[in-house]
Scaffold this active site. Sequence first.
Site, mmCIF file in Angstrom:
data_model
loop_
_atom_site.group_PDB
_atom_site.id
_atom_site.type_symbol
_atom_site.label_atom_id
_atom_site.label_comp_id
_atom_site.label_asym_id
_atom_site.label_seq_id
_atom_site.Cartn_x
_atom_site.Cartn_y
_atom_site.Cartn_z
ATOM 1 N N GLU A 278 -6.605 70.212 -7.165
ATOM 2 C CA GLU A 278 -5.791 68.989 -7.079
ATOM 3 C C GLU A 278 -5.092 68.742 -8.413
ATOM 4 O O GLU A 278 -3.928 68.329 -8.450
ATOM 5 C CB GLU A 278 -6.632 67.770 -6.683
ATOM 6 C CG GLU A 278 -7.180 67.821 -5.258
ATOM 7 C CD GLU A 278 -6.126 68.136 -4.209
ATOM 8 O OE1 GLU A 278 -5.007 67.605 -4.299
ATOM 9 O OE2 GLU A 278 -6.420 68.934 -3.303
ATOM 10 N N TRP A 281 -2.161 70.758 -8.243
ATOM 11 C CA TRP A 281 -1.016 70.171 -7.522
ATOM 12 C C TRP A 281 -0.202 69.271 -8.456
ATOM 13 O O TRP A 281 1.024 69.184 -8.369
ATOM 14 C CB TRP A 281 -1.484 69.370 -6.302
ATOM 15 C CG TRP A 281 -1.666 70.227 -5.091
ATOM 16 C CD1 TRP A 281 -2.837 70.717 -4.610
ATOM 17 C CD2 TRP A 281 -0.630 70.721 -4.204
ATOM 18 N NE1 TRP A 281 -2.597 71.483 -3.488
ATOM 19 C CE2 TRP A 281 -1.258 71.494 -3.215
ATOM 20 C CE3 TRP A 281 0.753 70.574 -4.162
ATOM 21 C CZ2 TRP A 281 -0.550 72.119 -2.184
ATOM 22 C CZ3 TRP A 281 1.468 71.205 -3.139
ATOM 23 C CH2 TRP A 281 0.814 71.969 -2.172
ATOM 24 N N TRP A 309 19.260 59.819 9.003
ATOM 25 C CA TRP A 309 18.191 58.814 8.921
ATOM 26 C C TRP A 309 18.636 57.515 9.587
ATOM 27 O O TRP A 309 19.823 57.191 9.604
ATOM 28 C CB TRP A 309 17.837 58.511 7.461
ATOM 29 C CG TRP A 309 17.329 59.693 6.694
ATOM 30 C CD1 TRP A 309 17.978 60.357 5.697
ATOM 31 C CD2 TRP A 309 16.071 60.358 6.868
ATOM 32 N NE1 TRP A 309 17.199 61.399 5.235
ATOM 33 C CE2 TRP A 309 16.012 61.418 5.941
ATOM 34 C CE3 TRP A 309 14.985 60.170 7.715
ATOM 35 C CZ2 TRP A 309 14.935 62.278 5.822
ATOM 36 C CZ3 TRP A 309 13.897 61.015 7.601
ATOM 37 C CH2 TRP A 309 13.876 62.062 6.667
ATOM 38 N N TRP A 362 12.893 59.295 3.326
ATOM 39 C CA TRP A 362 11.725 59.404 2.448
ATOM 40 C C TRP A 362 11.949 58.688 1.124
ATOM 41 O O TRP A 362 11.008 58.189 0.503
ATOM 42 C CB TRP A 362 11.336 60.872 2.224
ATOM 43 C CG TRP A 362 12.389 61.740 1.610
ATOM 44 C CD1 TRP A 362 13.345 62.463 2.270
ATOM 45 C CD2 TRP A 362 12.620 61.990 0.210
ATOM 46 N NE1 TRP A 362 14.137 63.145 1.384
ATOM 47 C CE2 TRP A 362 13.711 62.879 0.105
ATOM 48 C CE3 TRP A 362 12.010 61.566 -0.966
ATOM 49 C CZ2 TRP A 362 14.217 63.339 -1.107
ATOM 50 C CZ3 TRP A 362 12.501 62.020 -2.190
ATOM 51 C CH2 TRP A 362 13.594 62.888 -2.255
ATOM 52 N N TRP A 385 6.463 62.969 -1.562
ATOM 53 C CA TRP A 385 7.309 62.464 -0.465
ATOM 54 C C TRP A 385 8.115 63.602 0.153
ATOM 55 O O TRP A 385 8.263 63.687 1.368
ATOM 56 C CB TRP A 385 8.227 61.328 -0.959
ATOM 57 C CG TRP A 385 7.509 60.004 -0.921
ATOM 58 C CD1 TRP A 385 6.881 59.385 -1.958
ATOM 59 C CD2 TRP A 385 7.287 59.187 0.247
ATOM 60 N NE1 TRP A 385 6.291 58.221 -1.511
ATOM 61 C CE2 TRP A 385 6.527 58.068 -0.176
ATOM 62 C CE3 TRP A 385 7.653 59.265 1.580
ATOM 63 C CZ2 TRP A 385 6.124 57.055 0.701
ATOM 64 C CZ3 TRP A 385 7.261 58.255 2.446
ATOM 65 C CH2 TRP A 385 6.513 57.171 2.019
#
Length: 476
Positions: A278, A281, A309, A362, A385
């Site tokens: 993590e 990431w 969108w 987003w 996102w």
Amino acid sequence: MLDFPVILWFRQDLRLQDNPAYHAALESGSPILPVFILDDDNAGLWKRGAASRWWLYHSLSSLNKSLNGTLAIFRGDATKIIPELVEAACAHAVFWNRCYEPWRIARDSKIKTALEQSSIAVKSSNASLLYEPWTVSKDDGTPYKVFTPFFRKGCLGRGEPPVPLGLPHHVPTFFPRLKQSLHIDDLDLLPSIKWDKGFHDIWTPGEHGARERLGQFLDHGLKGYKEGRNHPDRENVSRLSPHLHFGEISPRTAWHAVRHAMEADPTIETDGDCFLSELGWREFSYSLLYTHPDLPTQPLQHKFAGFPWDKNDKALRAWQMGKTGYPIVDAGMRQLWQTGWMHNRVRMIVASFLIKDLMLPWTAGEEWFWDTLVDADLANNAASWQWVAGCGADAAPYFRIFNPVTQGTKFDPDGNYIRTFVPELAALPAKYIHEPWTAPANVLKQAGVEMGKTYPMPIVDHKAARDHALAVFKGL
Ligand code: FAD
């Protein structure tokens, strides 16, 4: 009579331990003038949001205490303030730790050039990443686009991250606080309306709070992290994200503390590895931001640029306020509002709901998170996102659309998380808590729930929304 000082410019590194710029400043042997500048002037779209400002206030207060009240505070354009300070204090060098937001990179290189032209020494160091983004690339020199090779080969292939620096050997002499310095209160960081009540119970911003948080995680969270990190009602995640964002603790410190714990207890090896990945990431997000400075506003996959969108302010507001009628989504959005933080699993669920059920961009979610998260972080927020939207690097495929009911049932089976943040549903049996609109009238009555009155009906039908989203995404 004090010697000429050096300036130690604190930015995203609000700590003294494992702080290479602080070490370097100490080694210069000169008195240190510690400085913080609230530079909204250069941040453009990415001025700190309200929750981050709350955190910053308390973190600066804590740092100032550790510096015996000598932190000089300013507000405005750092490209002007730093040279002015150098002149006012007759400083002969400036030390800082590097930041990676595109606006900060541009600003810092401007300052560095100007100072060096005036024969002022500038030394920058790495305090916030395990590996510098420009050192991690594929064999052909191009940046990685997929996480696993980035982390396994690009990062770990270079060896373990460096161990944290010990405590400095020198005793610091701090330069007296300049009289033109502001007080922390002058920065207007705290909200005028008191929405921050819930924050104080949970968070202790500052270096000390960060170390305590890491200690709690090692003692109570790490064992079982791999599985438990998916369950929002469990205490398996570290909640270190705001501390890492503000640099109150270094990722090196977290990394090596977990490594030690793994060596001491081999049964937590997979949990430890999962936590370290993590942190990987986080590195990946920073690498993406470094190589794609427009990551916060532009989809990495260009085919998404003209995506049709929806524009629906009412639906966006319902999502922001936690009134979508989907309990796991509403619990997440209310946890965010009340505490400035949301569990990772639930972040993925609410983000998928905004993008794929409501078909809202987003970037609208990214902006809301930016304002409301205490850990709002340009790299992690933008990359995450884009990941959920399916338009990022190594992203979730567009057809992965989370079903908020099955996600809730799987990861909050007893509804404990929902009961905490959506108290109007607290008396519902677990069987109905994830889809209260299916509960028989007598069950609702007994639980004191009146659908449409005490709790909203779902603002979209998930199945229909899913089919629509799939058709639109397929059309790309
Ligand atoms: P832990 O599980 O204890 O992980 C330890 C650390 O690893 C975290 O503190 C964080 O620094 C890093 N990390 C964990 N997961 C991720 C991830 N998926 N991506 C990058 N780094 C990660 N994280 C932020 O720090 N700031 C943000 O603004 C942010 N926005 C997000 C938006 C969305 C839509 C999603 C899905 C995720 C976002 N994340 C963000 C990533 C992740 O949700 C948080 O880092 C994590 O929930 C923080 O909790 P923790 O410290 O308990 O994490």
